[in-house]
Motif scaffolding. Structure first.
Motif, mmCIF file in Angstrom:
data_model
loop_
_atom_site.group_PDB
_atom_site.id
_atom_site.type_symbol
_atom_site.label_atom_id
_atom_site.label_comp_id
_atom_site.label_asym_id
_atom_site.label_seq_id
_atom_site.Cartn_x
_atom_site.Cartn_y
_atom_site.Cartn_z
ATOM 1 N N THR A 113 0.846 -1.189 0.000
ATOM 2 C CA THR A 113 0.000 0.000 0.000
ATOM 3 C C THR A 113 0.881 1.239 0.000
ATOM 4 O O THR A 113 2.101 1.163 0.201
ATOM 5 N N ASP A 115 1.449 3.511 2.022
ATOM 6 C CA ASP A 115 2.174 3.897 3.234
ATOM 7 C C ASP A 115 3.366 2.989 3.529
ATOM 8 O O ASP A 115 4.071 3.184 4.508
ATOM 9 N N VAL A 144 -3.761 9.412 -3.769
ATOM 10 C CA VAL A 144 -3.688 7.980 -3.507
ATOM 11 C C VAL A 144 -5.017 7.360 -3.916
ATOM 12 O O VAL A 144 -6.083 7.934 -3.660
ATOM 13 N N GLU A 146 -8.309 4.802 -4.100
ATOM 14 C CA GLU A 146 -9.224 4.392 -3.049
ATOM 15 C C GLU A 146 -8.796 3.093 -2.382
ATOM 16 O O GLU A 146 -8.992 2.907 -1.174
ATOM 17 N N ASP A 147 -8.188 2.178 -3.141
ATOM 18 C CA ASP A 147 -7.754 0.916 -2.537
ATOM 19 C C ASP A 147 -6.388 1.014 -1.884
ATOM 20 O O ASP A 147 -5.894 0.048 -1.283
ATOM 21 N N GLY A 148 -5.738 2.176 -1.993
ATOM 22 C CA GLY A 148 -4.456 2.398 -1.350
ATOM 23 C C GLY A 148 -3.268 1.758 -2.029
ATOM 24 O O GLY A 148 -2.143 1.855 -1.525
ATOM 25 N N HIS A 149 -3.453 1.146 -3.175
ATOM 26 C CA HIS A 149 -2.361 0.441 -3.850
ATOM 27 C C HIS A 149 -1.723 1.242 -4.983
ATOM 28 O O HIS A 149 -0.865 0.726 -5.695
#
Length: 743
Positions: A113, A115, A144, A146-149
């Motif tokens: 992700t 982070d 970023v 929505e799925d954080g990837h």
């Protein structure tokens, strides 16, 4: 000045008028004089061979030099557009926003992700890499998925946006270096400059391939058609020189009508198609008369008075049809119309001037390089004789079956949907377009956002600032409009430019629905509620919506113009209301059938793998109207040639059914050869990377194939056989129309 026998014969040929029953093989070159412009021009060319030949070469060279000296003015982005989106573009242009080419780098991982330390390190490296090139500004890394990837690094190319594609390579290289250092992540760059560069490379590759294939393919077909090398080279040489000359004329015309990107591609296609066809008509008629026993001078004279006249009418018909695109008031259509008119007119000019001069000079030497087994002066047309025999035996049944087949093929056209092609109109096999797909998947609409332009006295006032904040909240709540949302204010604070993602691909139904939600619901409830505010939406999806709306309004006018003038031209040419009306109806049937085939393949996706494209559920917006005017003109090309031969026989006193039979049999070989050339040349455009070029090539090839087989060999003879002498009906009040020679 001494006049040779060839000149005298051509002069006599122009004197042919209607008269009672000539024998089936009797030549009309011994009858009284009438007006025939094509024969008059041919007579002059034969009398002044050096003037005609060197004059043509001088014209081509001068036009080519002119093109190199003054250049061709390309249409700018601000020249395009319709309706509200065009108004929005004008507001942006007038507000003094810097003309930037926006770019973005996407960093994505299937497992990590945004982070994660490695992920964040790659993002920081991407920022450092692009800044280190010295070619960018306004670098941001705050989006970023929505799925954080996935994460985006957005920036603008510094300097003029029009030259950004030429300067973007160092940035692409820097991003590629980041990818190399992070093989476990996907790091890719896309945007206006990188996509433009990729597309231009693709177009250059396509044009190179077309140039390499079209000439040898056309030459090969002509060698088979003529069975002699020199006779095959002449049409190709004339077509290519006509194309070169028309490019010079286009450079001059671009001062009035800026040139769209696809114009020169179309000119090459049309130049080869009609240039070769016109020469085929001329040379094959001259050969046919020689096979019947005419001496070279008489054969050339008859070809000048008959096929030459057909070329003249055909060229006028194509030009009239294409001129209908001027009524759309659209830059792309006007550019395509200008280029097509120039190349068709130039090809016709060469066919009517330099070709008879060359044939007069060469005589039978035009058949130098005869190929055993292929050479013949006259095509026997056995296959078409058999087809015609069956058709004329049962004309009613034949017409019914042929019409039913065309109607069935045309039916899918009722569900046609059109949309702008955008980035989806190209084969996504280059890094910038692959990255575009990655951005579109992770950030819906982020790769091709909608743009809302807000104009007010002060867009930074508290009330407008609150309205813009409300706009963001309301837009995102719809589920059809997405992050990233960015706001940029003009230097004088009177215009705000808001960019946001739209659902869909940018050109599909979902994107168009998002545009309607934006315009009809979100904007009226927020920024438009501020007193004195002016709001307009632009972007790829909005431009597609506005283009379709504008086109819907202009289509009836274009159709009326094209059909009306074509009817009048045919009426004057053949002195028959029935012949003119029949030709219009049959051509509309062939165009409708081509539409149906286009929908089945490119909208529904039949044959995706074969033609190597991805169906978008729509046809490129400009294709249907463009195909109508081009196909209508090209279809008339064949009809005029066939009808002229039929009328020629009728004027000799033959019964209509005999005139139809002999007219179609007499033109079968040349029309088959001409159709094969057109289908081959048009078909080559399906090998390119642009979907719109594939659609254009496929639509033209299918229509020509339909017209040269089902329409010309079945529908036309069966309908004319059923009508009999009624084919030549002309109301008494139209008796004043000129009686033009067909012999």
């Amino acid at each position: 000045m001494r006049i040779s026998p060839a000149h005298s014969v051509i002069g006599m040929t122009t004197s042919i008028m209607q008269r009672p029953a000539l024998g089936p093989d009797e030549h009309p070159a011994t009858h009284r004089r009438t007006r025939n412009l094509a024969a008059t021009v041919a007579r002059f060319s034969a009398r002044h061979r050096a003037t005609a030949i060197f004059g043509w070469l001088l014209f081509v060279v001068a036009a080519t030099v002119l093109s190199a000296a003054i250049g061709t003015i390309a249409a700018k982005d601000s020249d395009y557009g319709n309706g509200e989106s065009r108004r929005a573009d004008k507001l942006i242009e007038a507000a003094g926003f810097p003309d930037r080419a926006g770019e973005m780098v996407i960093v994505r991982s299937d497992t990590l992700t945004a982070d994660a330390p490695e992920f964040q390190g790659a993002v920081r490296e991407a920022v450092t890499a692009v800044e280190g090139t010295g070619q960018v500004e306004n670098v941001r890394a705050d989006a970023v998925s929505e799925d954080g990837h996935a994460a985006l690094v957005t920036f603008d190319m510094s300097g003029d946006a029009d030259t950004a594609a030429d300067r973007v390579q160092p940035v692409l290289d820097a991003v590629a270096g980041v990818q190399d250092r992070h093989p476990d992540l996907y790091v890719g760059q896309t945007g206006a400059a990188s996509i433009d560069k990729a597309i231009m490379q693709g177009l250059e590759e396509d044009l190179t391939l077309l140039s390499m294939l079209s000439i040898p393919v056309t030459l090969g077909i002509l060698i088979v058609a003529f069975g002699a090398l020199l006779a095959a080279v002449l049409p190709l040489g004339l077509a290519l020189t006509a194309f070169m000359a028309s490019l010079g004329l286009l450079a001059a015309a671009s001062r009035l009508f800026p040139t769209a990107d696809s114009t020169t591609h179309l000119m090459l296609l049309m130049g080869l198609a009609v240039g070769v066809d016109y020469c085929l008509f001329y040379i094959r008629r001259e050969r046919e008369e020689r096979a019947k026993g005419a001496d070279p001078e008489t054969a050339l004279a008859i070809a000048a008075a008959t096929s030459g006249r057909s070329i003249l009418i055909s060229a006028f018909t194509v030009i009239i049809a294409v001129a209908g695109m001027f009524l759309t008031d659209d830059t792309a259509f006007i550019s395509l119309a200008t280029g097509t008119i120039l190349v068709v007119a130039t090809a016709a000019l060469g066919s009517l001037t330099v070709l008879p001069a060359l044939l007069s000079k060469l005589g039978d030497r035009v058949d130098l390089g005869r190929i055993p087994g292929l050479y013949r002066r006259e095509s026997n047309g056995r296959f078409w004789r058999l087809v015609l025999k069956v058709v004329l035996r049962r004309p009613g049944v034949s017409a019914a079956f042929a019409a039913a087949a065309l109607v069935a093929l045309a039916t899918p056209a009722l569900g046609m949907r059109t949309a702008s092609d955008g980035a989806d109109g190209f084969k996504h096999d280059k890094p910038a377009l692959i990255a575009y797909d990655e951005v579109s998947a992770a950030f819906p609409g982020g790769a091709d956002p909608g743009v809302v332009v807000v104009k007010a006295t002060d867009v930074t006032s508290p009330r407008m600032t609150a309205a813009i904040d409300a706009f963001k909240t309301t837009a995102l709540a719809t589920g059809k409009l997405h992050e990233p949302v960015t706001v940029e204010v003009s230097p004088d604070k009177t215009v705000a430019r808001i960019s946001l993602g739209l659902s869909g691909s940018g050109t599909d139904a979902a994107s168009e629905d998002a545009v309607h939600v934006l315009r009809d619901k979100v904007i009226p409830a927020t920024v438009l509620s501020v007193d004195g505010a002016e709001v307009a939406v632009t972007g790829e999806a909005a431009q597609s919506v506005d283009f379709n709306k504008a086109l819907t309004g202009s289509v009836p006018l274009v159709f009326a113009f094209v059909l009306g003038l074509a009817f009048l031209l045919l009426l004057v040419s053949f002195r028959s209301v029935v012949v003119a009306a029949t030709a219009i109806v049959l051509n509309l049937l062939s165009v409708a059938a081509a539409y149906g085939a286009l929908v089945l393949v490119f909208q529904e996706g039949m044959g995706e793998n074969l033609l190597d494209f991805h169906a978008r559920g729509a046809i490129t917006s400009w294709i249907p109207l463009f195909l109508f005017v081009i196909l209508f003109g090209l279809s008339m090309d064949y009809h005029v040639f066939v009808l002229s031969r039929i009328r020629e026989g009728y004027d000799r006193g033959w019964p209509t059914k005999l005139a139809v039979s002999r007219g179609i049999r007499g033109t079968a070989g040349v029309i088959t050869s001409a159709a094969v050339v057109m289908v081959a040349v048009f078909g080559l455009f399906t090998t390119g990377s642009m979907t719109s070029m594939k659609e254009m090539g496929f639509g033209l090839a299918v229509a020509v194939l339909i017209d040269a087989t089902i329409v010309r060999a079945v529908l036309l003879p069966s309908v004319m056989a059923m009508l009999g002498d009624r084919n030549w009906y002309l109301p008494k009040w139209l008796g004043w129309l000129p009686n033009l020679s067909h012999r």
